[in-house]
Scaffold this active site. Structure first.
Site, PDB file in Angstrom:
ATOM      1  N   ASP A   1       0.833  -1.192   0.000  1.00  0.00           N
ATOM      2  CA  ASP A   1       0.000   0.000   0.000  1.00  0.00           C
ATOM      3  C   ASP A   1       0.874   1.251   0.000  1.00  0.00           C
ATOM      4  O   ASP A   1       1.925   1.271   0.637  1.00  0.00           O
ATOM      5  CB  ASP A   1      -0.870  -0.037   1.268  1.00  0.00           C
ATOM      6  CG  ASP A   1      -1.870   1.084   1.329  1.00  0.00           C
ATOM      7  OD1 ASP A   1      -2.716   1.153   0.417  1.00  0.00           O
ATOM      8  OD2 ASP A   1      -1.821   1.893   2.269  1.00  0.00           O
TER       9      ASP A   1
ATOM     10  N   GLU B   1       1.484  -0.465  -5.038  1.00  0.00           N
ATOM     11  CA  GLU B   1       0.538   0.583  -5.433  1.00  0.00           C
ATOM     12  C   GLU B   1       1.305   1.891  -5.594  1.00  0.00           C
ATOM     13  O   GLU B   1       1.716   2.488  -4.612  1.00  0.00           O
ATOM     14  CB  GLU B   1      -0.549   0.752  -4.361  1.00  0.00           C
ATOM     15  CG  GLU B   1      -1.540   1.844  -4.716  1.00  0.00           C
ATOM     16  CD  GLU B   1      -2.297   2.409  -3.514  1.00  0.00           C
ATOM     17  OE1 GLU B   1      -3.425   2.882  -3.724  1.00  0.00           O
ATOM     18  OE2 GLU B   1      -1.777   2.389  -2.385  1.00  0.00           O
TER      19      GLU B   1
END
Ligand SMILES: [Ca+2]
Ligand SMILES: [Ca+2]
Length: 536
Positions: free
Chosen positions: A247, A284
């Site tokens: 993330d 990401e």
């Protein structure tokens, strides 16, 4: 190299090329082809091999609730592994499963456990075992840019500035000019306006890129870095996951230190490989290709946000435009950075409006988006519920609504933690009912995933864009070793005729079609919203 889709092939051969024979003969031929090829399929491994296969993103909270407390859980998810295997996915990406006070769990309070709503570490190990038995790999969200502000490390760091955990976070004095300057930087989201957050009753501010509830971890601290490596090793070695989805990978260090961000992931990967040589990492980095590319030095897979946008635009406009050319351009660029990169393509994820809502509920367009995703290069990710046409628009809770397995009275799995506003039985046909309908979006997904899983050209092949002079048709060649496929998608609601140039007339065998098409030598008539895959 024809391996599957034999029924489509047999059917297509008789329809498309007007084979002059009786119905009975056709049936016999079809059966003969089917039998021969079934044997072949049984003897061969699938062409795709994870991570090049399809990965399915799950929000555990909404997927399947096994104990009727309204919240999806690990045991529920385990009970749906057969469904996922049948769908043809080879990987699962789990949104965060660690303890956290929020429904989405991106503010972690314990990196070494499972949220009690979701189950226990033992439940999770059982899930991993059963997934692995089915050839399904499992990647979990690792949220280490920040912890939750309720994490004991942060609580201790706030309470006691001399605590060893103080250095796990990033601090400044309230008079420090950088906090004034930074405080004025505006981001798109009002929550993000202030990156420095005051500790009540103190002169200290802490850095939180997203918001005050998510204090950033301090990667300049060797102790913190070692702690993050330890967390990674724990899930890989002691629990048994196959890798991580990382993330906020571009925010490890502040925006003015991109090289430090790139280097961190190189170091992280090296550390993780000590625990698991073939660890899979997908990052990401929500940005344009030139910002994404340098991350490939450390992260072998990165999400391709551009492609999802481009596919959505093409299906909405019913215009192939430069979708394929642009996709090739980005891939060629990425290849210069890392020839072995994994291009994690997808339509939309848990942070975006669902694809069915992006196409205004038009099933034909949603199906076409999937057809493009699964036939273009990349390692496709799909978001849970996409395959049954779930809808959803922000705010975030409403793009993460409960999966609809069956009609209410028969659904022993449906989560109820949120009242759905977009995906209800009025808007979405439950999965169990779609399964019985060969024209359902669920079976469309299954068909395209199977087509892709059984073709090396579609899985690994190079991409050659074609311009056939018809804007409604997206046309390209996928080629790998001796398998070469001509893929044609009619994005429009009208029948479209394309004239194949002489160098393509050799593609005269139908590998796959989802609607009848007709052909006379160089002329091919494509049904509305249809796909045909031809081979030589
Ligand atoms: Ca539950
Ligand atoms: Ca950070």
């Amino acid at each position: 190299m024809r391996k599957t889709k034999f029924l489509h092939f047999a059917l297509a051969a008789s329809i498309a090329f007007g084979t002059a024979c009786s119905t009975a003969e056709k049936t016999n031929q079809a059966e003969a082809v089917a039998t021969a090829q079934q044997t072949q399929v049984a003897e061969q491994e699938k062409a795709s091999k994870w991570p090049r296969g399809v990965t399915y993103e799950i929000f555990v909270q909404s997927f399947c609730d096994s104990n009727d407390d309204g919240i999806g859980d690990i045991k529920g998810m385990t009970s749906k592994l057969d469904y996922l295997q049948d769908l043809g996915v080879e990987g699962i990406w789990l949104m965060p499963i660690n303890p956290s006070p929020s429904y989405h769990k991106y503010n972690v309070t314990d990196y070494y456990d499972i949220h009690p709503d979701y189950g226990t570490l033992e439940d999770f190990k059982q899930f991993l075992e059963e997934a692995h038995e089915r050839g399904i790999h499992v990647v979990m969200d690792l949220v280490v840019n920040h912890s939750g502000s309720d994490h004991p490390w942060f609580q201790e760091a706030v309470r006691n500035p001399d605590s060893p955990y103080r250095d796990y976070y990033v601090w400044a004095h309230k008079d420090d000019p950088q906090t004034q300057k930074e405080g004025k930087i505006l981001a798109g989201d009002s929550d993000n306006v202030n990156r420095w957050h005051q500790v009540p009753g103190s002169d200290s501010l802490y850095y939180g890129y997203f918001y005050g509830g998510m204090p950033d971890l301090n990667f300049d601290s060797p102790e913190l870095r070692e702690e993050v490596y330890k967390i990674g090793r724990f899930w890989l070695s002691e629990v048994g996951v196959d890798g991580f989805r990382l993330d906020a990978a571009r925010h490890i260090f502040p925006d003015d230190r991109p090289e430090d961000n790139h280097q961190f992931w190189v170091d992280f990967r090296n550390e993780m490989r000590k625990a698991k040589e073939d660890v899979y990492l997908v990052g990401e980095v929500w940005a344009e290709a030139d910002v994404v590319a340098p991350y490939m030095k450390g992260l072998p897979a990165l999400f391709n946000f551009d492609m999802g946008y481009a596919i959505t635009e093409a299906v909405n406009k019913e215009d192939a435009g430069v979708l394929v050319e642009n996709h090739k351009k980005i891939r060629d660029f990425y290849k210069t950075v890392n020839p072995d990169f994994v291009d994690a393509t997808f339509l939309t994820n848990h942070d975006q409006n669902r694809i069915m809502s992006e196409v205004n509920g038009d099933v034909n367009k949603a199906k076409m988006a999937a057809a493009l995703l699964f036939t273009l290069p990349g390692s496709p990710y799909m978001y849970y519920g996409e395959e049954i046409g779930m809808r959803g628009k922000k705010p975030d809770e409403l793009i993460r609504e409960p999966f609809i397995w069956d009609n209410k009275e028969a659904d022993d799995c449906r989560a109820t933690w949120v009242v759905p506003q977009y995906s209800t039985e009025q808007t979405v046909t439950p999965a169990a009912i779609q399964m019985e309908n060969e024209n359902s979006i669920l079976n469309h997904y299954k068909t395209f995933i199977e087509l892709r899983n059984n073709s090396k050209a579609l899985t690994y092949g190079e991409l050659e864009p074609l311009n056939l002079g018809t804007q409604e048709v997206s046309a390209f060649i996928r080629q790998y070793e001796d398998e070469s496929l001509l893929v044609l998608h009619n994005l429009s609601g009208q029948e479209v005729t394309v004239n194949l140039p002489d160098n393509l007339t050799a593609y005269d065998d139908v590998r796959f079609q989802n609607k009848a098409q007709t052909r006379e030598t160089n002329m091919l008539r494509l049904a509305p919203y249809s796909t045909v895959v031809l081979e030589e």
